[in-house]
Design a protein around this motif. Structure first.
Motif, mmCIF file in Angstrom:
data_model
loop_
_atom_site.group_PDB
_atom_site.id
_atom_site.type_symbol
_atom_site.label_atom_id
_atom_site.label_comp_id
_atom_site.label_asym_id
_atom_site.label_seq_id
_atom_site.Cartn_x
_atom_site.Cartn_y
_atom_site.Cartn_z
ATOM 1 N N ARG A 67 28.560 31.587 68.182
ATOM 2 C CA ARG A 67 27.300 31.134 67.572
ATOM 3 C C ARG A 67 26.165 31.141 68.593
ATOM 4 O O ARG A 67 25.020 31.468 68.268
ATOM 5 N N ALA A 68 26.485 30.808 69.836
ATOM 6 C CA ALA A 68 25.471 30.849 70.893
ATOM 7 C C ALA A 68 25.003 32.282 71.124
ATOM 8 O O ALA A 68 23.808 32.531 71.359
ATOM 9 N N VAL A 69 25.919 33.237 71.057
ATOM 10 C CA VAL A 69 25.561 34.650 71.191
ATOM 11 C C VAL A 69 24.614 35.064 70.079
ATOM 12 O O VAL A 69 23.574 35.697 70.317
ATOM 13 N N ALA A 70 24.974 34.725 68.848
ATOM 14 C CA ALA A 70 24.138 35.102 67.706
ATOM 15 C C ALA A 70 22.749 34.495 67.821
ATOM 16 O O ALA A 70 21.740 35.159 67.553
ATOM 17 N N GLN A 71 22.692 33.243 68.250
ATOM 18 C CA GLN A 71 21.393 32.578 68.389
ATOM 19 C C GLN A 71 20.563 33.221 69.493
ATOM 20 O O GLN A 71 19.363 33.461 69.317
ATOM 21 N N SER A 72 21.193 33.524 70.615
ATOM 22 C CA SER A 72 20.445 34.103 71.730
ATOM 23 C C SER A 72 19.943 35.505 71.396
ATOM 24 O O SER A 72 18.867 35.918 71.849
ATOM 25 N N ALA A 73 20.721 36.237 70.590
ATOM 26 C CA ALA A 73 20.320 37.593 70.218
ATOM 27 C C ALA A 73 19.363 37.606 69.040
ATOM 28 O O ALA A 73 18.694 38.607 68.794
ATOM 29 N N GLY A 74 19.319 36.510 68.284
ATOM 30 C CA GLY A 74 18.547 36.516 67.043
ATOM 31 C C GLY A 74 19.234 37.329 65.966
ATOM 32 O O GLY A 74 18.593 38.008 65.161
ATOM 33 N N CYS A 75 20.562 37.269 65.958
ATOM 34 C CA CYS A 75 21.380 38.069 65.043
ATOM 35 C C CYS A 75 21.895 37.191 63.907
ATOM 36 O O CYS A 75 22.542 36.171 64.168
ATOM 37 N N PRO A 76 21.642 37.547 62.654
ATOM 38 C CA PRO A 76 22.221 36.790 61.540
ATOM 39 C C PRO A 76 23.740 36.783 61.649
ATOM 40 O O PRO A 76 24.346 37.777 62.050
ATOM 41 N N VAL A 77 24.358 35.668 61.290
ATOM 42 C CA VAL A 77 25.798 35.574 61.457
ATOM 43 C C VAL A 77 26.415 34.805 60.290
ATOM 44 O O VAL A 77 25.801 33.889 59.742
ATOM 45 N N MET A 78 27.602 35.215 59.903
ATOM 46 C CA MET A 78 28.414 34.494 58.933
ATOM 47 C C MET A 78 29.739 34.151 59.591
ATOM 48 O O MET A 78 30.298 34.977 60.319
ATOM 49 N N GLU A 79 30.245 32.952 59.326
ATOM 50 C CA GLU A 79 31.559 32.554 59.818
ATOM 51 C C GLU A 79 32.525 32.487 58.648
ATOM 52 O O GLU A 79 32.325 31.703 57.705
ATOM 53 N N LEU A 80 33.549 33.315 58.682
ATOM 54 C CA LEU A 80 34.534 33.388 57.611
ATOM 55 C C LEU A 80 35.921 33.389 58.246
ATOM 56 O O LEU A 80 36.299 34.330 58.933
ATOM 57 N N SER A 81 36.681 32.346 58.023
ATOM 58 C CA SER A 81 37.994 32.230 58.635
ATOM 59 C C SER A 81 38.984 33.194 57.993
ATOM 60 O O SER A 81 39.013 33.361 56.772
ATOM 61 N N ILE A 82 39.810 33.825 58.839
ATOM 62 C CA ILE A 82 40.888 34.669 58.327
ATOM 63 C C ILE A 82 42.222 33.927 58.359
ATOM 64 O O ILE A 82 43.274 34.524 58.100
ATOM 65 N N SER A 83 42.204 32.638 58.656
ATOM 66 C CA SER A 83 43.441 31.883 58.839
ATOM 67 C C SER A 83 44.317 31.896 57.597
ATOM 68 O O SER A 83 45.524 32.175 57.670
ATOM 69 N N ALA A 84 43.737 31.577 56.434
ATOM 70 C CA ALA A 84 44.539 31.553 55.204
ATOM 71 C C ALA A 84 45.058 32.942 54.870
ATOM 72 O O ALA A 84 46.206 33.105 54.437
ATOM 73 N N LEU A 85 44.215 33.945 55.078
ATOM 74 C CA LEU A 85 44.613 35.324 54.823
ATOM 75 C C LEU A 85 45.760 35.720 55.742
ATOM 76 O O LEU A 85 46.764 36.310 55.309
ATOM 77 N N TYR A 86 45.634 35.382 57.019
ATOM 78 C CA TYR A 86 46.670 35.713 57.994
ATOM 79 C C TYR A 86 47.982 34.991 57.680
ATOM 80 O O TYR A 86 49.061 35.603 57.665
ATOM 81 N N GLU A 87 47.891 33.697 57.433
ATOM 82 C CA GLU A 87 49.112 32.931 57.168
ATOM 83 C C GLU A 87 49.785 33.399 55.887
ATOM 84 O O GLU A 87 51.022 33.492 55.815
ATOM 85 N N GLY A 88 48.988 33.718 54.856
ATOM 86 C CA GLY A 88 49.555 34.234 53.621
ATOM 87 C C GLY A 88 50.236 35.573 53.835
ATOM 88 O O GLY A 88 51.315 35.834 53.276
ATOM 89 N N PHE A 89 49.602 36.430 54.643
ATOM 90 C CA PHE A 89 50.198 37.734 54.938
ATOM 91 C C PHE A 89 51.522 37.569 55.672
ATOM 92 O O PHE A 89 52.532 38.199 55.323
ATOM 93 N N MET A 90 51.543 36.744 56.700
ATOM 94 C CA MET A 90 52.751 36.578 57.496
ATOM 95 C C MET A 90 53.894 35.993 56.674
ATOM 96 O O MET A 90 55.063 36.350 56.865
ATOM 97 N N GLN A 91 53.556 35.105 55.740
ATOM 98 C CA GLN A 91 54.593 34.506 54.896
ATOM 99 C C GLN A 91 55.092 35.490 53.847
ATOM 100 O O GLN A 91 56.297 35.677 53.672
ATOM 101 N N SER A 92 54.163 36.144 53.168
ATOM 102 C CA SER A 92 54.568 37.030 52.084
ATOM 103 C C SER A 92 55.194 38.326 52.584
ATOM 104 O O SER A 92 55.963 38.970 51.869
ATOM 105 N N MET A 93 54.868 38.718 53.816
ATOM 106 C CA MET A 93 55.394 39.956 54.385
ATOM 107 C C MET A 93 56.433 39.693 55.479
ATOM 108 O O MET A 93 56.709 40.562 56.304
ATOM 109 N N ALA A 94 57.025 38.525 55.469
ATOM 110 C CA ALA A 94 57.967 38.153 56.526
ATOM 111 C C ALA A 94 59.119 39.142 56.646
ATOM 112 O O ALA A 94 59.630 39.378 57.746
ATOM 113 N N ALA A 95 59.513 39.753 55.544
ATOM 114 C CA ALA A 95 60.633 40.686 55.563
ATOM 115 C C ALA A 95 60.330 41.941 56.380
ATOM 116 O O ALA A 95 61.255 42.655 56.794
#
Length: 258
Positions: A67-95
């Protein structure tokens, strides 16, 4: 240095126009490379979107730094966690996973990197943007990037820069001190650093790239990483087409007949 910055900005715009794209998107990790890329991109004439894509192994400090980088650059930024996506992938694709394979943390980290690539391209395709990579010359030499992860990009503006030169340009462009001073890390797991994982420092890799002699141990590590990563620096190999194969076979038969 300023002239090279101007060149990179012009180069990025040339690439964007060749893609017939309207803007850029990049992942901002809180590290020096993405910080430099963000500061370069905002100097173009096109829209830029930064994405912060934290995973379960992303520290709160890295998010704050991003966020400090985005602010210093004046760059619009969105924060979107991939945690649920990652955990769901690892669980559903465990095989799919061999639990006895070596470097389990790297396997998991590469999944995270590829999920981030998917997110970046989802944005790019829906906003007519190109995905900007942040790998530098030292990482390219050693293959220190995830194939089809952070290596899966449309343009790679930092590939001509040694790590030391990344810092030089970043300082000139006003990247925050907290980013300049932190140890480089891919964030693949808690406490991970690039240099510890590779067993060689960026200073030694940069010296090798400058054509200087390095210690025997550093040379062994550079050779090890470089030789095992050739596949990352080339497109997927393909055999001859059936037509070309037939033509070659015909020519060989004609030579034998002579």
């Amino acid at each position: 240095m300023q002239n090279y910055i101007d060149y990179l900005v012009d180069w990025l715009e040339q690439q964007r126009r060749e893609y017939a794209a309207e803007g850029y998107v990049l992942g901002i990790s809180g590290g020096i490379d993405s910080a430099l890329a963000a500061h370069l991109l905002v100097r173009t004439s096109a829209p830029v979107q930064g994405l912060i894509l934290p995973s379960p192994t992303t520290s709160a400090q890295d998010i704050a730094d991003a966020r400090a980088v985005a602010q210093s650059a004046g760059c619009p930024v969105m924060e979107l966690s991939i945690s649920a996506l990652y955990e769901g992938f690892m669980q559903s694709m465990a095989a799919l996973f061999n639990q006895e394979a070596e470097r389990q943390n790297v396997i998991a980290g590469n999944v995270q990197a590829r999920l981030r690539m998917t997110a970046l391209y989802a944005y790019a395709q829906s906003h007519r943007a190109i995905v900007v990579g942040t790998d530098n010359a030292a990482e390219w030499l050693t293959g220190y990037f995830t194939k089809f992860g952070d290596g899966g990009v449309d343009v790679a503006p930092l590939l001509g820069l040694r790590k030391e030169q990344v810092y030089q340009l970043a300082k000139l462009l006003g990247v925050p001190a907290q980013i300049m001073e932190k140890a480089p890390s891919a964030g693949l797991w808690q406490g991970q650093t690039d240099e510890t994982e590779m067993g060689v420092s960026y200073a030694e890799i940069d010296a090798f790239l400058r054509g200087e002699r390095v210690s025997a141990e550093a040379q062994r590590q550079i050779d090890f990483w470089h030789n095992r990563s050739h596949h990352k620096r080339r497109l997927a190999p393909a055999p001859l087409s059936l037509s070309a194969f037939e033509q070659r076979a015909k020519a060989n038969n004609e030579i034998k007949a002579e």
